[in-house]
Write an enzyme that holds these catalytic residues in place. Structure first.
Site, PDB file in Angstrom:
ATOM      1  N   LEU A  43       0.829  -1.209   0.000  1.00  0.00           N
ATOM      2  CA  LEU A  43       0.000   0.000   0.000  1.00  0.00           C
ATOM      3  C   LEU A  43       0.859   1.253   0.000  1.00  0.00           C
ATOM      4  CD1 LEU A  43      -2.785   1.365   0.210  1.00  0.00           C
ATOM      5  CD2 LEU A  43      -2.507   1.258   2.702  1.00  0.00           C
ATOM      6  N   HIS A  44       0.699   2.069  -1.029  1.00  0.00           N
ATOM      7  CA  HIS A  44       1.414   3.337  -1.100  1.00  0.00           C
ATOM      8  C   HIS A  44       0.670   4.321  -1.990  1.00  0.00           C
ATOM      9  CE1 HIS A  44       2.947   1.275  -4.714  1.00  0.00           C
ATOM     10  NE2 HIS A  44       3.294   2.468  -5.183  1.00  0.00           N
ATOM     11  N   PHE A  45       0.900   5.573  -1.702  1.00  0.00           N
ATOM     12  CA  PHE A  45       0.311   6.671  -2.463  1.00  0.00           C
ATOM     13  C   PHE A  45       1.430   7.589  -2.931  1.00  0.00           C
ATOM     14  CE2 PHE A  45      -2.929   5.181   0.410  1.00  0.00           C
ATOM     15  CZ  PHE A  45      -4.068   5.174  -0.361  1.00  0.00           C
TER      16      PHE A  45
END
Length: 140
Positions: free
Chosen positions: A102-104
């Site tokens: 999970l990354h933005f």
């Protein structure tokens, strides 16, 4: 954390160099490799707990990660004069996710910066005829 084959878990565990902006209990922010930065200040905000994407992250981890996205975005405005940001995420197989953690991407934006981060193509996938009904039912 599971460092194994996950590059972000490895970085969080101290395996390899990273240019950290901030590390918190549930989320962290770091700069991507220089050759992959879309703009000055382009930042990756990651969950400290391993989850592939928004679908399997815990609500607490997702909340902490998005809260840090907000803080980074606001800091880009005050320190860099960014007028806005693009927040980019791909979650799960088939989404073009480059790192299954999970990354933005938080990309600062300025008028006339010549960056285009908005999709220009449309999907050709044809869902089942009752997709809308089924989606609504699943969300009830």
């Amino acid at each position: 954390m599971f460092a194994g084959s996950c590059v972000f878990c490895g970085l969080l565990a101290g395996e390899g160099p990273a240019e950290w902006l901030v590390r918190e209990d549930r989320a962290a922010a770091l700069l991507p490799l220089p050759e992959t930065r879309l703009a000055p200040g382009h930042t990756l905000v990651i969950s400290n707990a391993h989850a592939v994407g928004v679908q399997d992250a815990s609500l607490a981890d997702l909340h902490a990660t998005m809260s840090l996205v907000r803080r980074v975005s606001r800091s880009m405005a005050t320190t860099m004069g960014a007028l806005g940001v693009n927040v980019l995420n791909a979650s799960g197989p088939g989404s073009d996710q480059s790192v299954p953690h999970l990354h933005f991407h938080v990309v600062p934006r300025w008028r006339g910066d010549a960056l285009d981060t908005w999709p220009t193509e449309r999907s050709t996938h044809n869902p089942a005829p009752d997709w809308l009904r089924d989606l609504r039912a699943e969300l009830d």
